[in-house]
Design a protein around this motif. Structure first.
Motif, mmCIF file in Angstrom:
data_model
loop_
_atom_site.group_PDB
_atom_site.id
_atom_site.type_symbol
_atom_site.label_atom_id
_atom_site.label_comp_id
_atom_site.label_asym_id
_atom_site.label_seq_id
_atom_site.Cartn_x
_atom_site.Cartn_y
_atom_site.Cartn_z
ATOM 1 N N SER A 37 41.679 0.039 18.721
ATOM 2 C CA SER A 37 40.842 1.237 18.794
ATOM 3 C C SER A 37 39.801 1.287 17.680
ATOM 4 C CB SER A 37 41.715 2.494 18.694
ATOM 5 O OG SER A 37 42.639 2.526 19.736
ATOM 6 N N MET A 38 40.121 0.631 16.578
ATOM 7 C CA MET A 38 39.253 0.716 15.405
ATOM 8 C C MET A 38 38.014 -0.178 15.534
ATOM 9 S SD MET A 38 38.653 2.006 12.485
ATOM 10 C CE MET A 38 40.123 2.854 11.974
ATOM 11 N N TYR A 39 38.202 -1.362 16.102
ATOM 12 C CA TYR A 39 37.096 -2.324 16.186
ATOM 13 C C TYR A 39 36.525 -2.357 17.598
ATOM 14 C CZ TYR A 39 38.566 -4.021 11.622
ATOM 15 O OH TYR A 39 38.881 -4.104 10.295
ATOM 16 N N ARG A 40 35.223 -2.262 17.681
ATOM 17 C CA ARG A 40 34.575 -2.255 18.986
ATOM 18 C C ARG A 40 34.676 -3.625 19.668
ATOM 19 N NH1 ARG A 40 31.283 2.121 19.907
ATOM 20 N NH2 ARG A 40 30.886 2.405 17.707
ATOM 21 N N HIS A 41 34.630 -4.675 18.849
ATOM 22 C CA HIS A 41 34.629 -6.017 19.448
ATOM 23 C C HIS A 41 35.806 -6.835 18.944
ATOM 24 C CE1 HIS A 41 30.646 -5.006 20.839
ATOM 25 N NE2 HIS A 41 30.287 -4.737 19.593
ATOM 26 N N LEU A 42 36.940 -6.634 19.540
ATOM 27 C CA LEU A 42 38.120 -7.394 19.144
ATOM 28 C C LEU A 42 38.223 -8.612 20.069
ATOM 29 C CD1 LEU A 42 40.060 -6.545 16.906
ATOM 30 C CD2 LEU A 42 41.625 -5.721 18.655
ATOM 31 N N THR A 43 38.539 -9.782 19.494
ATOM 32 C CA THR A 43 38.556 -10.983 20.328
ATOM 33 C C THR A 43 39.950 -11.311 20.850
ATOM 34 O OG1 THR A 43 38.827 -12.370 18.374
ATOM 35 C CG2 THR A 43 36.571 -11.971 19.127
ATOM 36 N N TYR A 44 40.879 -10.395 20.675
ATOM 37 C CA TYR A 44 42.210 -10.603 21.246
ATOM 38 C C TYR A 44 42.721 -9.285 21.801
ATOM 39 C CZ TYR A 44 43.772 -8.407 16.902
ATOM 40 O OH TYR A 44 43.956 -7.528 15.863
ATOM 41 N N ASP A 45 43.671 -9.389 22.710
ATOM 42 C CA ASP A 45 44.285 -8.187 23.269
ATOM 43 C C ASP A 45 45.734 -8.124 22.783
ATOM 44 O OD1 ASP A 45 45.651 -6.315 24.840
ATOM 45 O OD2 ASP A 45 44.298 -6.638 26.542
ATOM 46 N N PRO A 46 46.052 -7.124 21.953
ATOM 47 C CA PRO A 46 47.395 -7.084 21.370
ATOM 48 C C PRO A 46 48.498 -6.932 22.421
ATOM 49 C CG PRO A 46 46.208 -5.043 20.929
ATOM 50 C CD PRO A 46 45.220 -6.000 21.520
ATOM 51 N N ALA A 47 48.149 -6.383 23.588
ATOM 52 C CA ALA A 47 49.178 -6.157 24.607
ATOM 53 C C ALA A 47 49.436 -7.392 25.460
ATOM 54 C CB ALA A 47 48.791 -4.974 25.481
ATOM 55 N N THR A 48 48.393 -8.205 25.689
ATOM 56 C CA THR A 48 48.560 -9.295 26.657
ATOM 57 C C THR A 48 48.463 -10.701 26.063
ATOM 58 O OG1 THR A 48 46.202 -9.242 27.173
ATOM 59 C CG2 THR A 48 47.654 -7.897 28.548
ATOM 60 N N ASP A 49 47.912 -10.835 24.868
ATOM 61 C CA ASP A 49 47.738 -12.171 24.294
ATOM 62 C C ASP A 49 48.943 -12.646 23.478
ATOM 63 O OD1 ASP A 49 45.299 -12.413 25.440
ATOM 64 O OD2 ASP A 49 44.136 -12.075 23.626
ATOM 65 N N PHE A 50 49.962 -11.825 23.384
ATOM 66 C CA PHE A 50 51.142 -12.193 22.591
ATOM 67 C C PHE A 50 52.403 -11.927 23.402
ATOM 68 C CE2 PHE A 50 47.789 -10.773 19.789
ATOM 69 C CZ PHE A 50 47.756 -11.726 18.790
ATOM 70 N N THR A 51 53.408 -12.709 23.113
ATOM 71 C CA THR A 51 54.726 -12.417 23.660
ATOM 72 C C THR A 51 55.585 -11.914 22.503
ATOM 73 O OG1 THR A 51 54.474 -14.231 25.210
ATOM 74 C CG2 THR A 51 56.687 -13.338 24.930
ATOM 75 N N ALA A 52 56.132 -10.735 22.669
ATOM 76 C CA ALA A 52 56.918 -10.160 21.569
ATOM 77 C C ALA A 52 58.242 -10.896 21.407
ATOM 78 C CB ALA A 52 57.177 -8.687 21.837
ATOM 79 N N ILE A 53 58.583 -11.163 20.170
ATOM 80 C CA ILE A 53 59.908 -11.713 19.872
ATOM 81 C C ILE A 53 60.804 -10.587 19.359
ATOM 82 C CG2 ILE A 53 61.208 -13.344 18.443
ATOM 83 C CD1 ILE A 53 58.588 -15.022 18.366
ATOM 84 N N GLY A 54 60.252 -9.741 18.523
ATOM 85 C CA GLY A 54 61.048 -8.596 18.082
ATOM 86 C C GLY A 54 60.423 -7.870 16.923
ATOM 87 N N MET A 55 60.930 -6.674 16.680
ATOM 88 C CA MET A 55 60.493 -5.898 15.531
ATOM 89 C C MET A 55 61.282 -6.364 14.311
ATOM 90 S SD MET A 55 59.967 -1.881 15.336
ATOM 91 C CE MET A 55 59.484 -1.050 13.844
#
Lengths: 65, 256
Positions: free
Chosen positions: B100-118
């Motif tokens: 939300s902060m950067y207008r031009h982000l070159t990655y998508d935090p929801a789809t470009d990563f597979t979560a392993i865990g918190m």
């Protein structure tokens, strides 16, 4: 996509680390609380956080280029 | 610095190869960290690397790639092969705020990563210069209110969570404070200790040494509800509790 079987192995090892006394104690020393969550809960949580921050940032008008 | 760290591994490049973990790992595993060596995200990465190295019997390295609000490391992780050899210590910056902060982000935090865990979370606090005669958050608010536009707070950079917490604090209290962005947490803390700024809104691990040495005074920050929910702490009936050291179990970080 990263193969699910590899994610499973990584997840098992991350879990083992998060449950180890040495890790928890080391993190506690620097003021960090280890927090394990179920994977689906974590994914939902991240999504909720994105939605929350989107509202905060929009209301504060802080977006940058 | 973010309040929560997650480990995610890049899945930007879909692999059509038969997914078999029998051949993994086949090369050095890299854990990317979006901060310089020495901080809390780095510490957790190093402990994870050590653990993986031991159980896998395979080299695991930590790569520190700070910069651009953590987006450099995140973008590199997102572009990596999705083969389990690139892991990433995501933070609330890279995984939640920056989109939300950067207008031009070159990655998508929801789809470009597979979560392993918190991995962990840590509360944000207000820390103030110890010469300021305020022992509670209420007293600090009164002190700042009497000096509109005279006091400043430092952050680890524009758009960081330490900046956002400061701005949210201002919005909730209606206080007039000047934001001073620094290149990283360390420089801001140095100026806080030196009295050149009045306050910071860091997470506990980033200032715990200065807290223990009484170089800064920590005041607990109450959970902040979403904007529009209530304009002030008082109208939300949020109690304000001063603390001198982090208390286990307190978590304001992710309650925004």
């Amino acid at each position: 996509m990263t193969p699910a079987s590899i994610i499973e192995r990584l997840r098992a090892q991350l879990d083992a680390l998060l449950m180890s006394y040495a890790f928890v104690e080391r993190m506690k020393q620097v003021g960090i609380e280890v927090e394990r969550r179920r994977l689906d809960e974590f994914v939902d949580f991240a999504q909720q956080e994105r939605e929350r921050w989107a509202k905060v940032i929009a209301s504060l008008k802080l977006q940058i280029e | 610095m973010g309040g929560a760290a997650a480990v995610a591994n890049a899945a930007a490049v879909p692999s059509r190869a038969d997914p078999s973990s029998n051949t993994w790992p086949s090369k050095t595993i890299a854990i990317l960290v979006p901060f310089p060596a020495g901080g809390s995200a780095d510490l957790s990465a190093r402990l994870l690397a050590e653990h993986l190295k031991t159980v896998l019997g395979h080299p695991v390295v930590v790569e520190n790639k700070p910069g651009a609000g953590s987006n450099i490391a995140a973008a590199e992780a997102a572009r990596a092969q999705g083969d389990g050899h690139t892991l990433f210590i995501g933070t609330n910056g890279t995984q939640t705020i920056n989109q939300s902060m950067y207008r031009h982000l070159t990655y998508d935090p929801a789809t470009d990563f597979t979560a392993i865990g918190m991995m962990w979370s840590a509360p944000h606090l207000v820390v103030i210069h110890p010469a300021i005669p305020a022992r509670s958050l209420d007293a600090f608010i009164t002190y700042v209110r009497a000096r509109p536009g005279e006091l400043s707070f430092g952050s680890s950079g524009i758009g960081s969570s330490t900046h956002l917490f400061g701005e949210m604090f201002k919005a909730r209290t209606g206080l007039d404070m000047i934001h001073v962005p620094y290149r990283g947490q360390g420089a801001a803390l140095e100026d806080l200790i030196g009295g050149r700024i009045a306050a910071m809104f860091p997470i506990v691990p980033d200032v715990i040494a200065a807290m223990r040495a009484d170089q800064v005074r920590a005041l607990r920050l109450p959970p902040m509800p979403p904007p529009g929910f209530c304009p002030t702490f008082r109208s939300c009936r949020i109690s304000v509790i001063p603390i001198s050291s982090p208390r286990p179990g307190s978590r304001s970080t992710l309650q925004l």
